[in-house]
Write a protein that holds these residues in place. Structure first.
Motif, PDB file in Angstrom:
ATOM      1  N   HIS A  90       0.839  -1.206   0.000  1.00  0.00           N
ATOM      2  CA  HIS A  90       0.000   0.000   0.000  1.00  0.00           C
ATOM      3  C   HIS A  90       0.875   1.258   0.000  1.00  0.00           C
ATOM      4  O   HIS A  90       0.637   2.206  -0.768  1.00  0.00           O
ATOM      5  CB  HIS A  90      -0.903  -0.019   1.233  1.00  0.00           C
ATOM      6  N   VAL A  91       1.894   1.277   0.838  1.00  0.00           N
ATOM      7  CA  VAL A  91       2.813   2.407   0.918  1.00  0.00           C
ATOM      8  C   VAL A  91       3.509   2.631  -0.423  1.00  0.00           C
ATOM      9  O   VAL A  91       3.606   3.763  -0.912  1.00  0.00           O
ATOM     10  CB  VAL A  91       3.842   2.173   2.041  1.00  0.00           C
ATOM     11  N   ALA A  92       3.986   1.553  -1.031  1.00  0.00           N
ATOM     12  CA  ALA A  92       4.692   1.665  -2.303  1.00  0.00           C
ATOM     13  C   ALA A  92       3.797   2.248  -3.388  1.00  0.00           C
ATOM     14  O   ALA A  92       4.239   3.083  -4.191  1.00  0.00           O
ATOM     15  CB  ALA A  92       5.219   0.293  -2.730  1.00  0.00           C
ATOM     16  N   GLY A  93       2.540   1.833  -3.427  1.00  0.00           N
ATOM     17  CA  GLY A  93       1.616   2.353  -4.435  1.00  0.00           C
ATOM     18  C   GLY A  93       1.414   3.850  -4.332  1.00  0.00           C
ATOM     19  O   GLY A  93       1.340   4.552  -5.348  1.00  0.00           O
ATOM     20  N   THR A  94       1.332   4.356  -3.105  1.00  0.00           N
ATOM     21  CA  THR A  94       1.159   5.800  -2.914  1.00  0.00           C
ATOM     22  C   THR A  94       2.400   6.566  -3.350  1.00  0.00           C
ATOM     23  O   THR A  94       2.308   7.644  -3.935  1.00  0.00           O
ATOM     24  CB  THR A  94       0.848   6.111  -1.441  1.00  0.00           C
ATOM     25  N   ALA A  95       3.562   6.013  -3.096  1.00  0.00           N
ATOM     26  CA  ALA A  95       4.803   6.707  -3.448  1.00  0.00           C
ATOM     27  C   ALA A  95       5.052   6.707  -4.945  1.00  0.00           C
ATOM     28  O   ALA A  95       5.413   7.736  -5.522  1.00  0.00           O
ATOM     29  CB  ALA A  95       5.982   6.066  -2.721  1.00  0.00           C
TER      30      ALA A  95
ATOM     31  N   THR B 160      -5.587   9.999   5.552  1.00  0.00           N
ATOM     32  CA  THR B 160      -6.863   9.403   5.969  1.00  0.00           C
ATOM     33  C   THR B 160      -7.639   8.911   4.751  1.00  0.00           C
ATOM     34  O   THR B 160      -7.759   9.624   3.757  1.00  0.00           O
ATOM     35  CB  THR B 160      -7.708  10.431   6.739  1.00  0.00           C
ATOM     36  N   SER B 161      -8.129   7.672   4.836  1.00  0.00           N
ATOM     37  CA  SER B 161      -8.901   7.040   3.749  1.00  0.00           C
ATOM     38  C   SER B 161      -8.114   7.080   2.443  1.00  0.00           C
ATOM     39  O   SER B 161      -8.585   7.588   1.412  1.00  0.00           O
ATOM     40  CB  SER B 161     -10.263   7.727   3.581  1.00  0.00           C
ATOM     41  N   ILE B 162      -6.915   6.517   2.488  1.00  0.00           N
ATOM     42  CA  ILE B 162      -6.033   6.517   1.321  1.00  0.00           C
ATOM     43  C   ILE B 162      -6.185   5.201   0.558  1.00  0.00           C
ATOM     44  O   ILE B 162      -6.012   4.113   1.113  1.00  0.00           O
ATOM     45  CB  ILE B 162      -4.565   6.715   1.743  1.00  0.00           C
ATOM     46  N   PHE B 163      -6.501   5.312  -0.722  1.00  0.00           N
ATOM     47  CA  PHE B 163      -6.685   4.170  -1.612  1.00  0.00           C
ATOM     48  C   PHE B 163      -5.363   3.864  -2.309  1.00  0.00           C
ATOM     49  O   PHE B 163      -4.720   4.754  -2.862  1.00  0.00           O
ATOM     50  CB  PHE B 163      -7.764   4.515  -2.645  1.00  0.00           C
ATOM     51  N   SER B 164      -4.938   2.594  -2.279  1.00  0.00           N
ATOM     52  CA  SER B 164      -3.670   2.236  -2.917  1.00  0.00           C
ATOM     53  C   SER B 164      -3.610   0.734  -3.170  1.00  0.00           C
ATOM     54  O   SER B 164      -4.558  -0.009  -2.895  1.00  0.00           O
ATOM     55  CB  SER B 164      -2.489   2.689  -2.056  1.00  0.00           C
ATOM     56  N   THR B 165      -2.483   0.290  -3.673  1.00  0.00           N
ATOM     57  CA  THR B 165      -2.257  -1.107  -4.027  1.00  0.00           C
ATOM     58  C   THR B 165      -2.248  -2.012  -2.796  1.00  0.00           C
ATOM     59  O   THR B 165      -1.916  -1.584  -1.695  1.00  0.00           O
ATOM     60  CB  THR B 165      -0.915  -1.234  -4.765  1.00  0.00           C
ATOM     61  N   TRP B 166      -2.551  -3.301  -3.005  1.00  0.00           N
ATOM     62  CA  TRP B 166      -2.641  -4.257  -1.901  1.00  0.00           C
ATOM     63  C   TRP B 166      -1.884  -5.525  -2.249  1.00  0.00           C
ATOM     64  O   TRP B 166      -1.656  -5.841  -3.419  1.00  0.00           O
ATOM     65  CB  TRP B 166      -4.116  -4.540  -1.598  1.00  0.00           C
TER      66      TRP B 166
END
Length: 429
Positions: free
Chosen positions: A193-198, A351-357
């Motif tokens: 999830h973190v990687a997707g946001t970055a 808050t309410s961050i959509f990203s990869t899983w």
């Protein structure tokens, strides 16, 4: 989710188990002692052992297996409670328990989408990405070329359609070998999830998730286990490794650490300072300990790391609002625009961050963990546009951008450098 253990101070050991002339055990005596202890071996925990000579260290490593070595005369190993007690009786040695750090999320906020369905497709460019680009009509992102983002986390699904082309390194620091190349399996989801946001790049069909810097390269370093916790020595080892890789390859590296603990770790402090001195930029989650002053977690609390607070997708006093759960800095250092121990530096959407899983799908989560990669991605994007910047210059650039968008919403937020949002919200434009 947060399950920190307090850092224990180093304990000076007594000399009740001396050999002749006060020496440490002879090698054979050590082996016999170890075999006896092994019969009673139960649950283990990690310790840091420091000896006064190489000879003592080598003797110890014959009975207590080396995991990570630090500063010449210190190394970590796994022991039982009985073994820890025995080590305390050896002369010329100090031993301390190693702390555990954990991911920085609100577990109640988790919502998983197994695939990019119609409802999720509207978040191909999530609200946080639109906010940091200052463009509500944004349909894709760009930037980050030739910069590496090292995600120190639960691992990353590097085969995810939105991350596959970014992945350059995939390493596991949690296994018994201390460093295993070409594996960084994420069974938790947090790291993916973190990687997707970055740096998510939308996938082949361009319908996946876009991160802040989709052209950056991903160094996926697994330092946390599947429940989201990890030992400080493994994390410190990964930080130093990233710094050494940056130096040897002569590339610009941003380290993202969406993890933390209430107590300071000397191993991680030394590693963060080492990486910063080698030109790496370190970005870390401020923590989710609520809005009481003085609650920033480590390593974010370190002056050589950027502490990132969590912004909500709602306005208060004309700006985004700092989440109640986001940790705050010290009141005594508010307003000075100088980063000291325990200060929050920047704020970003969390808050309410959509990203990869990790399952190849997508998920929504909240926490300072989610705010941190927004800043890491922005740093990569700026560095790509200004490759001659030092990490210090890059940090100053981020701070100046934040000053132009002051955050006024949330407990303790106010004009200027406050303990809730720090310098403010750094954006692309």
């Amino acid at each position: 989710m947060k399950k920190p253990l307090k850092v224990l101070a180093a304990i000076a050991l007594t000399a009740s188990m001396l050999g002749p002339a006060g020496s440490v055990f002879a090698k054979d005596d050590f082996r016999d002692f170890k075999e006896d202890q092994m019969k009673q071996r139960g649950e283990t925990f990690r310790v840091l052992i420091t000896a006064t000579s190489d000879q003592e260290l080598q003797q110890l490593q014959q009975s207590y297996e080396l995991r990570n070595e630090f500063d010449g005369h210190s190394y970590t190993t796994d022991v039982t409670a009985k073994e820890f007690e025995a080590l305390q009786n050896l002369p010329h040695i100090t031993v301390e328990k190693v702390d555990v750090l954990s991911i920085q999320i609100d577990p109640s906020s988790l919502k998983v989408n197994d695939e990019m369905d119609a409802a999720a497709a509207s978040q191909s460019v999530p609200w946080g990405i639109k906010a940091i680009y200052n463009d509500n009509n944004l349909t894709y992102t760009t930037g980050g070329s030739n910069v590496r983002i090292a995600v120190l986390d639960t691992g990353v699904n590097v085969n995810h359609s939105d991350l596959y082309y970014n992945a350059e390194q995939c390493k596991d620091f949690t296994q018994s070998a201390s460093l295993v190349n070409n594996t960084c399996t994420d069974r938790n989801g947090h790291g993916t999830h973190v990687a997707g946001t970055a740096l998510g790049e939308g996938g082949d069909d361009r319908r996946g998730v876009y991160g802040v810097a989709p052209n950056a390269k991903l160094w996926a370093y697994k330092v946390l286990n599947d429940s989201g916790s990890g030992y400080e020595d493994d994390i410190a080892n990964a930080i130093r490794h990233a710094a050494d890789q940056a130096y040897s390859q002569r590339v610009n590296v941003v380290i993202n650490m969406s993890l933390g603990s209430n107590g300071e770790s000397s191993l991680i402090t030394n590693a963060v300072n080492y990486a910063y001195d080698r030109g790496v930029l370190i970005v870390a989650a401020a923590g989710n300990d609520g809005f009481s002053p003085g609650s920033i977690d480590y390593p974010a609390a370190l002056p050589s790391a950027i502490a990132v607070a969590n912004l909500e997708n709602r306005l208060e006093n004309g700006t985004f609002r700092v989440a109640n759960s986001s940790s705050r800095g010290h009141s005594r250092t508010a307003g000075d625009y100088v980063i000291q121990t325990g200060d929050v530096e920047l704020s970003a959407p969390g808050t309410s961050i959509f990203s990869t899983w990790y399952n190849g799908g997508y998920a929504t989560i909240s926490g300072t963990s989610m705010a941190t990669p927004h800043v890491a991605g922005l740093a990569a994007k700026i560095w790509a546009e200004n490759p001659s910047f030092t990490n210090v210059q890059l940090r100053s650039n981020l701070q100046n951008r934040a000053k132009s968008y002051d955050i006024l919403g949330g407990y303790h937020a106010g004009r200027g450098d406050d303990i809730a949002s720090g310098f403010g919200f750094a954006r692309v434009r």
